[in-house]
Scaffold this active site. Structure first.
Site, PDB file in Angstrom:
ATOM      1  N   ASN A 157      -2.132   0.229   6.653  1.00  0.00           N
ATOM      2  CA  ASN A 157      -1.589  -1.013   7.209  1.00  0.00           C
ATOM      3  C   ASN A 157      -0.699  -1.808   6.242  1.00  0.00           C
ATOM      4  O   ASN A 157      -0.644  -3.034   6.293  1.00  0.00           O
ATOM      5  CB  ASN A 157      -2.712  -1.879   7.796  1.00  0.00           C
ATOM      6  CG  ASN A 157      -3.762  -2.239   6.778  1.00  0.00           C
ATOM      7  OD1 ASN A 157      -3.623  -1.901   5.598  1.00  0.00           O
ATOM      8  ND2 ASN A 157      -4.786  -2.950   7.199  1.00  0.00           N
ATOM      9  N   LYS A 199       0.826  -1.212   0.000  1.00  0.00           N
ATOM     10  CA  LYS A 199       0.000   0.000   0.000  1.00  0.00           C
ATOM     11  C   LYS A 199       0.868   1.273   0.000  1.00  0.00           C
ATOM     12  O   LYS A 199       2.068   1.222   0.287  1.00  0.00           O
ATOM     13  CB  LYS A 199      -0.944  -0.044   1.210  1.00  0.00           C
ATOM     14  CG  LYS A 199      -1.937  -1.218   1.153  1.00  0.00           C
ATOM     15  CD  LYS A 199      -2.944  -1.135   2.297  1.00  0.00           C
ATOM     16  CE  LYS A 199      -3.948  -2.274   2.247  1.00  0.00           C
ATOM     17  NZ  LYS A 199      -4.980  -2.154   3.317  1.00  0.00           N
ATOM     18  N   GLU A 219      -9.633 -10.221  -7.658  1.00  0.00           N
ATOM     19  CA  GLU A 219      -8.701  -9.101  -7.444  1.00  0.00           C
ATOM     20  C   GLU A 219      -7.498  -9.192  -8.376  1.00  0.00           C
ATOM     21  O   GLU A 219      -7.032  -8.183  -8.910  1.00  0.00           O
ATOM     22  CB  GLU A 219      -8.259  -9.093  -5.975  1.00  0.00           C
ATOM     23  CG  GLU A 219      -9.404  -8.725  -5.039  1.00  0.00           C
ATOM     24  CD  GLU A 219      -9.086  -8.934  -3.561  1.00  0.00           C
ATOM     25  OE1 GLU A 219      -9.961  -8.643  -2.735  1.00  0.00           O
ATOM     26  OE2 GLU A 219      -7.964  -9.395  -3.225  1.00  0.00           O
ATOM     27  N   ARG A 251       2.565  -6.633   8.861  1.00  0.00           N
ATOM     28  CA  ARG A 251       1.890  -5.457   9.423  1.00  0.00           C
ATOM     29  C   ARG A 251       2.478  -5.058  10.775  1.00  0.00           C
ATOM     30  O   ARG A 251       2.557  -3.878  11.091  1.00  0.00           O
ATOM     31  CB  ARG A 251       0.385  -5.717   9.517  1.00  0.00           C
ATOM     32  CG  ARG A 251      -0.304  -5.575   8.152  1.00  0.00           C
ATOM     33  CD  ARG A 251      -1.728  -6.041   8.181  1.00  0.00           C
ATOM     34  NE  ARG A 251      -2.483  -5.666   6.988  1.00  0.00           N
ATOM     35  CZ  ARG A 251      -3.658  -6.193   6.669  1.00  0.00           C
ATOM     36  NH1 ARG A 251      -4.217  -7.111   7.453  1.00  0.00           N
ATOM     37  NH2 ARG A 251      -4.284  -5.807   5.574  1.00  0.00           N
ATOM     38  N   HIS A 289      -2.130  -5.451   1.487  1.00  0.00           N
ATOM     39  CA  HIS A 289      -3.432  -6.094   1.297  1.00  0.00           C
ATOM     40  C   HIS A 289      -3.189  -7.580   1.045  1.00  0.00           C
ATOM     41  O   HIS A 289      -2.206  -7.943   0.405  1.00  0.00           O
ATOM     42  CB  HIS A 289      -4.142  -5.492   0.085  1.00  0.00           C
ATOM     43  CG  HIS A 289      -5.343  -6.276  -0.363  1.00  0.00           C
ATOM     44  ND1 HIS A 289      -6.578  -6.113   0.221  1.00  0.00           N
ATOM     45  CD2 HIS A 289      -5.478  -7.241  -1.303  1.00  0.00           C
ATOM     46  CE1 HIS A 289      -7.434  -6.956  -0.358  1.00  0.00           C
ATOM     47  NE2 HIS A 289      -6.796  -7.640  -1.286  1.00  0.00           N
TER      48      HIS A 289
HETATM   49  P1  GDP Z   1      -8.073  -6.771   5.734  1.00  0.00           P
HETATM   50  O1  GDP Z   1      -8.737  -7.917   5.012  1.00  0.00           O
HETATM   51  O2  GDP Z   1      -7.216  -7.211   6.889  1.00  0.00           O
HETATM   52  O3  GDP Z   1      -7.316  -5.842   4.806  1.00  0.00           O
HETATM   53  O4  GDP Z   1      -9.224  -5.891   6.412  1.00  0.00           O
HETATM   54  P2  GDP Z   1     -10.702  -5.489   5.939  1.00  0.00           P
HETATM   55  O5  GDP Z   1     -11.122  -6.282   4.723  1.00  0.00           O
HETATM   56  O6  GDP Z   1     -11.587  -5.521   7.133  1.00  0.00           O
HETATM   57  O7  GDP Z   1     -10.549  -3.952   5.511  1.00  0.00           O
HETATM   58  C1  GDP Z   1      -9.952  -3.591   4.287  1.00  0.00           C
HETATM   59  C2  GDP Z   1      -9.027  -2.423   4.535  1.00  0.00           C
HETATM   60  O8  GDP Z   1      -9.797  -1.307   4.973  1.00  0.00           O
HETATM   61  C3  GDP Z   1      -7.989  -2.626   5.633  1.00  0.00           C
HETATM   62  O9  GDP Z   1      -6.849  -3.334   5.216  1.00  0.00           O
HETATM   63  C4  GDP Z   1      -7.668  -1.188   6.015  1.00  0.00           C
HETATM   64  O10 GDP Z   1      -6.755  -0.584   5.089  1.00  0.00           O
HETATM   65  C5  GDP Z   1      -9.028  -0.529   5.871  1.00  0.00           C
HETATM   66  N1  GDP Z   1      -9.721  -0.475   7.164  1.00  0.00           N
HETATM   67  C6  GDP Z   1     -10.280  -1.485   7.871  1.00  0.00           C
HETATM   68  N2  GDP Z   1     -10.821  -1.052   9.024  1.00  0.00           N
HETATM   69  C7  GDP Z   1     -10.590   0.299   9.040  1.00  0.00           C
HETATM   70  C8  GDP Z   1     -10.902   1.339   9.972  1.00  0.00           C
HETATM   71  O11 GDP Z   1     -11.501   1.113  11.026  1.00  0.00           O
HETATM   72  N3  GDP Z   1     -10.484   2.606   9.644  1.00  0.00           N
HETATM   73  C9  GDP Z   1      -9.831   2.884   8.480  1.00  0.00           C
HETATM   74  N4  GDP Z   1      -9.447   4.149   8.209  1.00  0.00           N
HETATM   75  N5  GDP Z   1      -9.519   1.933   7.578  1.00  0.00           N
HETATM   76  C10 GDP Z   1      -9.890   0.654   7.855  1.00  0.00           C
END
Ligand code: GDP
Length: 152
Positions: A127, A24, A141, A117, A130
């Site tokens: 973070n 990212k 994707e 991470r 992805h």
């Molecule tokens: P992942 O599968 O671990 O990447 O997590 P998710 O699918 O739940 O979320 C996708 C992406 O959205 C995450 O990798 C973060 O970059 C972002 N994200 C998730 N939760 C939050 C949050 O609470 N705040 C913000 N700003 N970004 C978030």
């Protein structure tokens, strides 16, 4: 057997052994592309496809459309289009689950020691990496960024 048939088959073949990743914008900006690729290689993943590019906010909205209703959607899509990323398809047995393990929890504060991470992410939003969460999403994707001709 036609060339097109072979290319199509190649993108489908061994689907469960492939995942999709992005390094990212935060990790690119911090100069961590090399460190993260090193961890990916050390984790036993083979690079099937890779490119360095910057996506538009509209492309980020399309990529993350499953999250459209989430409160952080605007922040996420702005962030993901804020600078260049590295997109890649990776191959390994059990790729999706093993890569999720290598990257660690979404929130780096909860990520295990030794994960990408934990080492390189600053916050739940920014973070570092992805990783696809299912074989089906890995396929979708990967196809968002790469044609069959770009996968080896
Ligand atoms: P992942 O599968 O671990 O990447 O997590 P998710 O699918 O739940 O979320 C996708 C992406 O959205 C995450 O990798 C973060 O970059 C972002 N994200 C998730 N939760 C939050 C949050 O609470 N705040 C913000 N700003 N970004 C978030």
């Amino acid at each position: 057997m036609s060339f097109v048939y072979l290319c199509t088959q190649n993108t489908q073949y061994n689907m469960s052994n492939r995942t999709f990743t992005m390094i990212k914008p935060d990790a690119v900006k911090a100069g961590n592309i090399g460190n993260i690729l090193q961890m990916i290689n050390a984790g036993g993943f083979r690079i099937v496809a890779m490119k360095y590019l910057k996506i538009s906010t509209e492309q980020a909205e399309k990529f993350y459309e499953v999250h459209a209703a989430r409160p952080f959607f605007g922040e996420l899509t702005q962030f993901m289009s804020s600078g260049p990323i590295v997109a890649a398809i990776l191959e390994k047995d059990n790729a999706v689950a093993d890569f999720r393990k290598l990257i660690g929890a979404t929130n780096p504060a909860q990520a295990e020691e030794g994960t990408i991470r934990k080492r390189y992410a600053a916050s739940i939003g920014e973070n570092a990496v992805h990783g696809s969460d299912s074989d089906e999403n890995a396929q979708i994707e990967g196809a968002f960024f790469f044609s069959g001709l770009e996968q080896f």
